[in-house]
Each structure stands twice: as structure tokens, then as C-alpha cells.
Design a protein around this motif. Structure first.
Motif, short mmCIF file in Angstrom:
data_model
loop_
_atom_site.label_atom_id
_atom_site.label_comp_id
_atom_site.label_asym_id
_atom_site.label_seq_id
_atom_site.Cartn_x
_atom_site.Cartn_y
_atom_site.Cartn_z
N ALA A 78 0.85 -1.09 -0.37
CA ALA A 78 -0.08 -0.08 0.09
C ALA A 78 1.40 1.23 -0.13
CB ALA A 78 -1.05 -0.26 1.35
N MET A 79 2.24 1.01 1.04
CA MET A 79 2.71 2.89 0.61
C MET A 79 3.57 2.50 -0.51
SD MET A 79 2.82 3.97 3.31
CE MET A 79 4.86 4.87 4.08
N PHE A 80 4.29 1.53 -1.25
CA PHE A 80 4.23 1.68 -2.27
C PHE A 80 3.85 2.69 -3.77
CE2 PHE A 80 6.36 0.00 -6.07
CZ PHE A 80 7.79 0.63 -6.26
N LEU A 81 2.50 2.07 -3.22
CA LEU A 81 1.81 2.23 -4.77
C LEU A 81 0.64 3.51 -4.58
CD1 LEU A 81 -1.05 -0.48 -3.67
CD2 LEU A 81 -0.26 0.08 -6.41
N ILE A 82 1.23 3.80 -3.01
CA ILE A 82 0.82 6.06 -2.61
C ILE A 82 2.03 6.22 -2.89
CG2 ILE A 82 0.00 7.45 -0.94
CD1 ILE A 82 -1.13 5.26 0.62
N THR A 83 3.14 5.74 -2.64
CA THR A 83 4.75 7.03 -2.63
C THR A 83 5.34 6.46 -3.78
OG1 THR A 83 5.99 5.23 -1.45
CG2 THR A 83 4.14 6.79 -0.16
N PHE A 101 5.27 7.77 -6.65
CA PHE A 101 5.20 9.06 -8.07
C PHE A 101 5.02 9.74 -7.35
CE2 PHE A 101 5.35 4.89 -10.78
CZ PHE A 101 6.78 5.15 -11.39
N THR A 102 4.22 9.77 -6.48
CA THR A 102 3.11 10.93 -5.31
C THR A 102 3.98 12.59 -5.46
OG1 THR A 102 2.24 9.88 -4.97
CG2 THR A 102 1.84 12.34 -3.79
N VAL A 108 -1.44 20.13 -8.53
CA VAL A 108 -2.22 19.40 -8.32
C VAL A 108 -2.81 19.22 -7.34
CG1 VAL A 108 -1.35 17.88 -11.27
CG2 VAL A 108 -0.79 17.60 -8.74
N ASP A 109 -3.63 18.72 -7.29
CA ASP A 109 -3.82 18.65 -5.56
C ASP A 109 -3.26 16.91 -5.13
OD1 ASP A 109 -5.57 15.94 -5.50
OD2 ASP A 109 -6.68 17.77 -7.24
N LEU A 110 -3.12 16.63 -3.95
CA LEU A 110 -2.75 15.49 -3.24
C LEU A 110 -3.19 14.06 -3.52
CD1 LEU A 110 -0.34 13.95 -1.79
CD2 LEU A 110 -1.73 14.49 0.62
N ALA A 111 -4.66 14.21 -3.83
CA ALA A 111 -5.62 13.11 -4.39
C ALA A 111 -5.24 12.47 -5.79
CB ALA A 111 -7.47 14.09 -4.20
N THR A 112 -5.00 13.56 -6.98
CA THR A 112 -4.57 13.38 -7.86
C THR A 112 -3.31 12.57 -8.48
OG1 THR A 112 -6.02 15.48 -8.94
CG2 THR A 112 -4.40 14.67 -10.04
N ALA A 113 -2.69 13.33 -7.53
CA ALA A 113 -0.90 12.77 -7.62
C ALA A 113 -0.66 11.29 -7.21
CB ALA A 113 0.36 13.54 -6.28
N VAL A 114 -1.97 11.45 -5.53
CA VAL A 114 -1.76 9.68 -5.19
C VAL A 114 -2.37 8.82 -5.36
CG1 VAL A 114 -2.88 8.45 -3.47
CG2 VAL A 114 -1.83 10.13 -3.25
N MET A 115 -3.58 9.20 -6.59
CA MET A 115 -4.08 8.77 -7.73
C MET A 115 -3.44 7.97 -8.85
SD MET A 115 -6.50 7.11 -6.00
CE MET A 115 -7.57 6.33 -7.47
N THR A 116 -2.70 9.28 -9.18
CA THR A 116 -1.72 8.78 -10.54
C THR A 116 -0.93 7.95 -10.56
OG1 THR A 116 -2.58 10.83 -11.18
CG2 THR A 116 -0.10 10.01 -12.21
N SER A 127 14.16 7.61 -9.00
CA SER A 127 12.95 7.79 -8.27
C SER A 127 12.54 8.66 -9.79
CB SER A 127 12.77 8.19 -7.14
OG SER A 127 12.80 7.19 -6.83
N TRP A 128 12.81 9.40 -9.94
CA TRP A 128 13.08 11.42 -10.43
C TRP A 128 12.60 11.01 -11.76
CZ3 TRP A 128 10.59 15.87 -10.24
CH2 TRP A 128 11.05 16.50 -11.48
N HIS A 129 13.75 9.47 -12.77
CA HIS A 129 13.75 9.21 -14.18
C HIS A 129 12.92 8.51 -14.26
CE1 HIS A 129 17.19 11.80 -15.48
NE2 HIS A 129 17.73 11.69 -13.67
N GLY A 130 12.60 7.24 -12.87
CA GLY A 130 10.91 6.48 -13.27
C GLY A 130 10.00 7.27 -13.37
N TYR A 131 10.25 8.20 -12.33
CA TYR A 131 8.75 9.33 -12.47
C TYR A 131 8.55 9.70 -14.60
CZ TYR A 131 6.64 13.99 -12.82
OH TYR A 131 5.74 14.73 -13.38
N ILE A 132 9.70 10.26 -14.47
CA ILE A 132 9.33 11.47 -15.99
C ILE A 132 9.72 9.80 -17.47
CG2 ILE A 132 10.80 13.05 -15.40
CD1 ILE A 132 13.06 11.96 -16.64
#
Length: 264
Positions: A177-182, A184-185, A194-202, A247-252
Motif C-alpha cells: 500500500a505504501m509503495f502504491l501511494i508513494t 510517484f506522488t 495538482v492536488d494531493l488526491a490527483t498525485a496519489v491516484m496517479t 526515482s525522478w527518472h522513473g517518474y518522467i
């Protein structure tokens, strides 16, 4: 470096209506290794800034253990962890900013990286508080599990197995659960208004769509954190900045944008 965008499949997360979900791309199984390679390049470009953040990441767990050893007061662990969960996102934002500056062709500076948190301060603080609440929840669940199996009832390995199985199972679910949430947030909040909910769901959606590559990435993170603990937290001086840049490169690499990103 060219990128080929693939249409993200619709699923229960993207259609939940809880928040806007930024589309993600489908990752290849070898992408986590690529992120590490790009992260290493960022680390070698800015060794002093990397060491600055790495020392802080190493000092915090060392300080927690030192306070416990010096005072014998194990209750200090909880407030210390809470502080770390609030400070951690800010330290990570500084590392992401350094990689972002490299991507833009700028020279990263300490002052600029420290100001990174101000770009989306309210939601960054909200993210830190969310992590704090989740950590406190896990500590309370762990206490309940420990209370269900007091030490005087554990006489042999067989009687210990229910405790180990329950603790391991609940801990594994919490880690997932923590990995899913964190995953790319934090970088989403840093770069996008963007808001926190958008970042978490993304973040949840991107991990869910790319289960195998992200499972490999989670294994890499676990291994590096384990190495950091085995080395008495000294390994964190190098490993934590490396993980931050990667992690940044993973995000982009994972979250779609309207323009092509520059990796190097």
C-alpha cells in the motif's frame, strides 16, 4: 531520446472518480536499471550536493538509534519516526529538483533545491502528514499483533509461527500500500500544480498498470535500504541520493507529458 507513448488502459482506478488521474505509460521490464544508470549520472555530476542530502538521510536513523541507546527510552522511536516521515518528503524534493535542473540544462544549487518544496507547499505538507498517519497506523497495528501473541505464550518455533505469519502478511500488505501511494506522488507534486488526491491516484494507477517493472523497482529499493542498514546507515550517504535521482527518472519515464522529456 525518443519516447513512444502507449494508450493507458482504463481500469477501476482511472474510472473511480475520486480524483483526476494523469495518464501513465507502459514501462519495459528493464526500465528500473535504466533509472539507476541515469541516477548515477546525476550523482556523479553533483557529488557534493548528493553527499549533503545523503548525510542527512544517514544521520536521522543513526540519531534515532543513538537516542534509544543513550536514554533506554524506546518511546522516543515513535516521535522520531513521525518527524522523519514529515522531513523525508522535503529531503526527497531537494534530490528531485537536482535531477530536474540537470534535465533542463541548469547547474543545480543547494539554495534552489531547498526551495523546491515551496512550489506546491500545501500539498507537500499534506503528503508528509499522510505518510505520518500511515506510519502511526502501522505502529498501532503492530502493537495489536504483538499483544495478541505475548512472549510468555511463545514456547517453541511452532507456537511462534502464527505470530510470524500474521505479522509478515500484514506487514507485506502495508508495504504494498505504501509503495502504491508513494512511488510517484512526490515528484508529481513537485513538478505539477495538482492536488494531493490527483498525485496519489496517479501514482497508484501507474504502479498498477506496470506491475512487473515496478515490482522489480520495489525490490531494488528494498535491497538498497537493506544495504544501508547493514552498513550502519553509512551506505545511505550514497544510496539515498542515488535512489532519489533514479526515482525522478522513473517518474518522467512513467507519467505522460504533453512534450518529450530530456533524460541526459
Amino acid at each position: 531520446m525518443s519516447q513512444h507513448f502507449k494508450e493507458t488502459p482504463q481500469n477501476a482506478i482511472t474510472e473511480s472518480g475520486i480524483a483526476r488521474v494523469i495518464p501513465c505509460k507502459e514501462l519495459d521490464i528493464g526500465d528500473p536499471i535504466k533509472w539507476l544508470s541515469l541516477g548515477l549520472q546525476d550523482l556523479l555530476r553533483t557529488p557534493m550536493l548528493s553527499i549533503f542530502y545523503g548525510v542527512i538521510f544517514a544521520a536521522i536513523p543513526w540519531l534515532i538509534f543513538y537516542l534509544v541507546a543513550m536514554t533506554g527510552w524506546h518511546l522516543v522511536i515513535l516521535p522520531s519516526i513521525v518527524c522523519f516521515m514529515l522531513i523525508g518528503p522535503f529531503l526527497a524534493a531537494g534530490l528531485y529538483d537536482i535531477s530536474w535542473e540537470h534535465e533542463k540544462g541548469h547547474k543545480p544549487t543547494l539554495a534552489h533545491s531547498l526551495r523546491a518544496i515551496r512550489r506546491n507547499a500545501v500539498n507537500e505538507w499534506g503528503f508528509g502528514i499522510l505518510l505520518m498517519v500511515l506510519m502511526i497506523f502501522w505502529l498501532r497495528v503492530a502493537s495489536i499483533i504483538h499483544a495478541l501473541y505475548p512472549q510468555h505464550q511463545i514456547e517453541n518455533v511452532e507456537s511462534l509461527m502464527p505470530f510470524l505469519l500474521l505479522g509478515t502478511g500484514v506487514g507485506a500488505l502495508f508495504c504494498v500500500a505504501m509503495f502504491l501511494i508513494t512511488a510517484f506522488t512526490q515528484p508529481i507534486l513537485l513538478e505539477r500544480k495538482v492536488d494531493l488526491a490527483t498525485a496519489v491516484m496517479t501514482s497508484i494507477n501507474a504502479v498498477w498498470v506496470n506491475k512487473v517493472p515496478m515490482f522489480i523497482w520495489a525490490g531494488i529499493i528494498f535491497t538498497m535500504v537493506a544495504i544501508g542498514f547493514v552498513t550502519g546507515f553509512i551506505g545511505f550517504i550514497v544510496l539515498m541520493p542515488l535512489l532519489g535521482y533514479a526515482s525522478w527518472h522513473g517518474y518522467i519515464d512513467a507519467i505522460e507529458t504533453k512534450r518529450e522529456r530530456n533524460y541526459v
